[in-house]
Design a protein around this motif. Sequence first.
Motif, short mmCIF file in Angstrom:
data_model
loop_
_atom_site.label_atom_id
_atom_site.label_comp_id
_atom_site.label_asym_id
_atom_site.label_seq_id
_atom_site.Cartn_x
_atom_site.Cartn_y
_atom_site.Cartn_z
N SER A 219 -29.19 -38.04 -69.56
CA SER A 219 -28.13 -38.43 -68.64
C SER A 219 -28.73 -38.74 -67.28
CB SER A 219 -27.11 -37.30 -68.49
OG SER A 219 -27.74 -36.15 -67.93
N GLY A 220 -28.07 -39.60 -66.54
CA GLY A 220 -28.51 -39.91 -65.18
C GLY A 220 -29.69 -40.87 -65.15
N ASN A 221 -30.29 -40.95 -63.98
CA ASN A 221 -31.36 -41.92 -63.74
C ASN A 221 -32.70 -41.23 -63.63
OD1 ASN A 221 -30.93 -44.79 -63.65
ND2 ASN A 221 -29.33 -44.35 -62.15
N LYS A 222 -33.06 -40.45 -64.60
CA LYS A 222 -34.37 -39.81 -64.59
C LYS A 222 -35.41 -40.77 -65.16
CE LYS A 222 -32.72 -35.06 -65.02
NZ LYS A 222 -33.01 -34.73 -63.62
N TYR A 223 -36.59 -40.73 -64.58
CA TYR A 223 -37.70 -41.49 -65.15
C TYR A 223 -38.98 -40.70 -65.00
CZ TYR A 223 -38.77 -42.88 -60.31
OH TYR A 223 -39.08 -42.88 -58.98
N LEU A 224 -39.92 -41.02 -65.85
CA LEU A 224 -41.19 -40.30 -65.89
C LEU A 224 -42.17 -40.89 -64.88
CD1 LEU A 224 -42.69 -38.04 -67.51
CD2 LEU A 224 -43.61 -39.88 -68.92
N VAL A 225 -42.68 -40.05 -64.00
CA VAL A 225 -43.70 -40.49 -63.03
C VAL A 225 -45.08 -40.49 -63.69
CG1 VAL A 225 -44.81 -40.00 -60.82
CG2 VAL A 225 -42.34 -39.68 -61.08
N ARG A 226 -45.41 -39.39 -64.38
CA ARG A 226 -46.70 -39.30 -65.05
C ARG A 226 -46.69 -38.12 -66.01
NH1 ARG A 226 -51.26 -38.94 -61.06
NH2 ARG A 226 -52.48 -38.15 -62.80
N THR A 227 -47.59 -38.16 -66.99
CA THR A 227 -47.82 -37.07 -67.93
C THR A 227 -49.31 -36.73 -67.89
OG1 THR A 227 -46.07 -37.89 -69.35
CG2 THR A 227 -47.60 -36.33 -70.32
N ASP A 228 -49.63 -35.44 -67.84
CA ASP A 228 -51.03 -35.03 -67.76
C ASP A 228 -51.28 -33.83 -68.66
OD1 ASP A 228 -52.33 -36.48 -65.19
OD2 ASP A 228 -50.23 -36.01 -64.78
N ASP A 229 -52.40 -33.87 -69.37
CA ASP A 229 -52.90 -32.69 -70.08
C ASP A 229 -53.80 -31.92 -69.13
OD1 ASP A 229 -51.68 -33.12 -72.58
OD2 ASP A 229 -53.16 -34.66 -73.04
N MET A 230 -53.48 -30.64 -68.94
CA MET A 230 -54.26 -29.80 -68.03
C MET A 230 -54.58 -28.48 -68.72
SD MET A 230 -52.56 -30.32 -64.27
CE MET A 230 -52.20 -31.95 -63.60
N VAL A 231 -55.44 -27.71 -68.08
CA VAL A 231 -55.81 -26.39 -68.59
C VAL A 231 -55.26 -25.35 -67.62
CG1 VAL A 231 -57.69 -24.86 -69.23
CG2 VAL A 231 -57.89 -27.31 -69.66
N GLU A 232 -54.32 -24.53 -68.10
CA GLU A 232 -53.79 -23.45 -67.27
C GLU A 232 -54.73 -22.26 -67.35
OE1 GLU A 232 -49.69 -20.89 -66.49
OE2 GLU A 232 -49.89 -22.13 -68.29
N THR A 233 -54.98 -21.63 -66.21
CA THR A 233 -55.88 -20.47 -66.16
C THR A 233 -55.10 -19.22 -65.79
OG1 THR A 233 -56.42 -20.99 -63.86
CG2 THR A 233 -57.91 -21.84 -65.53
N VAL A 234 -55.48 -18.12 -66.43
CA VAL A 234 -54.84 -16.83 -66.19
C VAL A 234 -55.89 -15.87 -65.62
CG1 VAL A 234 -53.55 -14.92 -67.20
CG2 VAL A 234 -53.23 -17.24 -68.07
N TYR A 235 -55.54 -15.16 -64.55
CA TYR A 235 -56.48 -14.28 -63.85
C TYR A 235 -56.10 -12.83 -64.04
CZ TYR A 235 -57.68 -18.59 -61.37
OH TYR A 235 -58.06 -19.86 -61.05
N ASN A 236 -57.10 -11.94 -63.95
CA ASN A 236 -56.79 -10.51 -63.91
C ASN A 236 -56.69 -10.06 -62.45
OD1 ASN A 236 -59.41 -10.35 -62.96
ND2 ASN A 236 -60.27 -9.48 -64.83
#
Length: 952
Positions: A219-236
């Motif tokens: 619905s509405g006027n949404k459009y995709l700006v970009r798509t990226d594959d990234m690596v999320e990091t988790v810290y202790n």
Amino acid sequence: QQVVRRYILGSVVDSEKNYVDALKRILEEYEKPLSDMEPKLLSERKLKMVFYRIKEILQCHSMFQIALASRVSEWDSLEMIGDVFVASFSKSMVLDAYSEYVNNFSTAVGILKKTCATKPAFSDFLKQCQESSPDRITLYGLMMKPIQRFPQFILLLQDMLKNTNKGHPDRLPLQMALTELETLAEKLNERKRDADQRCEIKQIAKAMNERYLNKLLNSGNKYLVRTDDMVETVYNDKGEIIKTKERRLFMLNDVLMCATVNVRSSYESSGAVTTDQRYLLKWSIPLEKVEVIEYSSSEGQGDNCRFPPQHSAENVVINSKPNKLYMGPGQLYHDLQYLLHDLSVVGQIRQLIGSLKGNYENLNQSVADDWTSALKKLILKKEDEIRAADRCRIQLQLSGKQDKSGRPTFFTAVFNTFTPAIKQSWINNLQMAKLALAEDNLLGWFCVEDDGNQIKKEKHPLLVRHMPVMMAKQQEFKIECAVYNPELYLSGEMASDSCAMEHGFLWIGSCTNQMGQIAIVSFQNSSPKVIECFNVESRILCMVYIPEEEKLKEQNKAVDSENVLAKTSHVPTICLGTEEGSISIYKSCQGSKKIRLQHFFTPEKSTVTSLTYMSQYLFAGLVNGNISVYTKAEDGTWNTEPQKIIKLGVLPVRSLLVMEETIWAACGGQIFIISTVTHSIESHFEAHQEEGMVISHMAVAGVGIWIAFTSGSTLRLFHTETLKHLQDINIATPVHNMLSGQQCVSVTSLLVCHGLLLVGTNLGIIVALPVPRLQGIPKVTGEGIVSYHAHNGPVKFLVTATSINKKNRNRPRNSLPRGSEPKDDDQKNILRSGRPGSSLSNPHDTAVWLGGSVGSTAQKSDLTSSCGYLSLSHGSDSLEHRPEDSNIYDLLKDQNISFKSKRQRSKKIKASSVLVISGGQGHRRVNKKTKQQRQDELVSSVMVWQIPLLNT
């Protein structure tokens, strides 16, 4: 050149013949057999979708081929080809046929792939057709040819234009043809981008597992700006990276989504295996609640820690080792603070050792020097690690749900991109998308054909800020003119932000009835700020920026700083022209304090109405119709007496413009073209047939010049080579479409910038008209848009400011004092830390060897692993490639792409920023009812616009 032109003509003819043959092959070798085949491998509906609009495209090019053959037969006598392109490709049927084909291309290829996977007979048919063809081109290769056709045409015409001299009858038609082809390609890109973005939204909605999100996306006027594959990091808790996760980030125009990609395999009845991607949504946050945190600007480092971009950060992901514990940038900053503290303590110990009375073998000045040298190297090493970790790292602060007391909560997500360029590009896109969501930009521009399509508004300039320019309060100053100074005054604030864009400074001239004033506005990080004001004896009417000469730049680099300050005439300067007939030269370089280098008067103290600079010459247009030409003396100062006075007429010289090796001067209704070598008038022409029309502004783009007049709302376009009149545009038309009533409209400022012709009016309103960007003719090629943001009086100036990437501009600086780096190679090899995973967060965990010989140090240690490197989980090489733009030249590349290809492609990404600044009295919203204006709303003000730079 005649031989080369004939050769290029042959290439055009051969290329067109091959193209038409390829279209015929698609229809005759594929569509017709599939249509006649029984039983049918493709249904009638799918056949129509696969070969959609190919017949219409073939018809267009068959007609073009006939016209081309006719022109080839007349080549010896006529030698013209540009007009054939203009006549053939300016028709609406060409745009319609190609745009519908391009928009349908992905669908057509998808049908072919799916049918090949489910029907082996269809796959065998395609293989047989390919093997029986002489060139072995696949159906996909043939269907790609319409996508590639217009880029091929543009390249061929550019080659032809390079080999066509000025004055040749085919030169103007070739430039017109380039304009038509670029306009056509731009419109195809726009329609393709629109179709792709809508299609991508539907695919994301289909693959998402959230029902409410599916409804929201559809619905509405949404459009995709970009798509990226990234690596999320988790810290202790210690700041160590304990695990990494592969994520896909979807940046829409108003929301950021993070998902995990699940690939499902299914088996068809034919035995073929098909894969389907599903997304498991992790979180979805409105863009206005997404903030990027940069450690270098938030950890209190400021000017104490500068990180030079001398190491490639691509190894951040690629060279990481699995099953090892790596440090995050947060912990690395703490480590650096400990090292700086310890260096200070060792310095105190060194002083105490010097006061010892006895002589001790293992406690002397030499040992303390070894400790100091080793700590300095550890600090340099830690800075390298911080650089490597930071340059591919994005830390986001995201808004969460409210707690029990109703207060907002926040959580942090840290991602790593595959290259620094992708990080910078991603942050720039986020900033632009958030700017577009600001209240000022939700309804920023009026367009006659506004259908609510947000995608079409991607190219609209975005208002960054409107602000008063701080002038002296005792008198009423009004803005008159401005000039952009691209020199950068590097400050600690700018150096701390690794993704900042650097702009220069704007000098704004304002006037009362008797005097003038200069305000210097800084645009660091695209945030305008007045940094200085000072008064001038007379009203300022014009300004010009004079850069430092390249030769002098090289000389100054070799001279010490004191001598450079002494030779103030060898620095960039700003030249002011005043009503009293004087010319003032001000220093314009590092440091913002005013320094006036020269002040002299024109002959007879004639008022200076325009200024320009070229090749060691300063040209001053005067109110009496003359141009004074000034030259530089040997010491770099300007000679106060003009070398020559050029007489043009009796009316003021209102505008001067540099055009290649000539100066264009507007005097009355005439334009005079003056040689910069002989300083004589080469030619002149009337810009308007009506008497009394006086030229006020000129703006050049490519081989066209736009001219405005003091009265009337018409702009005129002339060809700079033949001086032919090419187009008229009445800017009152779009203005009256927005405003009620028929108010008188005139042009008060003019600028061509990145595909836009920007026109400031006497009503304070700015009109933006689309123009091509290649070396063709800058004709207006579409409907204009009108800004809802306006000044309360005339738009006195429009100035463009282009930024550079700060990382490529700053000189390397470290937190160590000058001269503290080890000088010999032995000392440079002394730094090795205790063990992998070592951290200085707890100094008692691991000892770091500071003393002893180089050899023993190297033997006792391994390379420090506190390097910020990240480990990827296995199988990461098969991450799906997601295209970063919807350019029609890069359609449907192979989905299985390696990280190496990602890195190579990212090098082409150039992060840059273009601002346009308008000046006038105050600020108002045209579409809002306003109360009676207060006095502070009429002060001299600027509006700063960001120009979106799309991948077109």
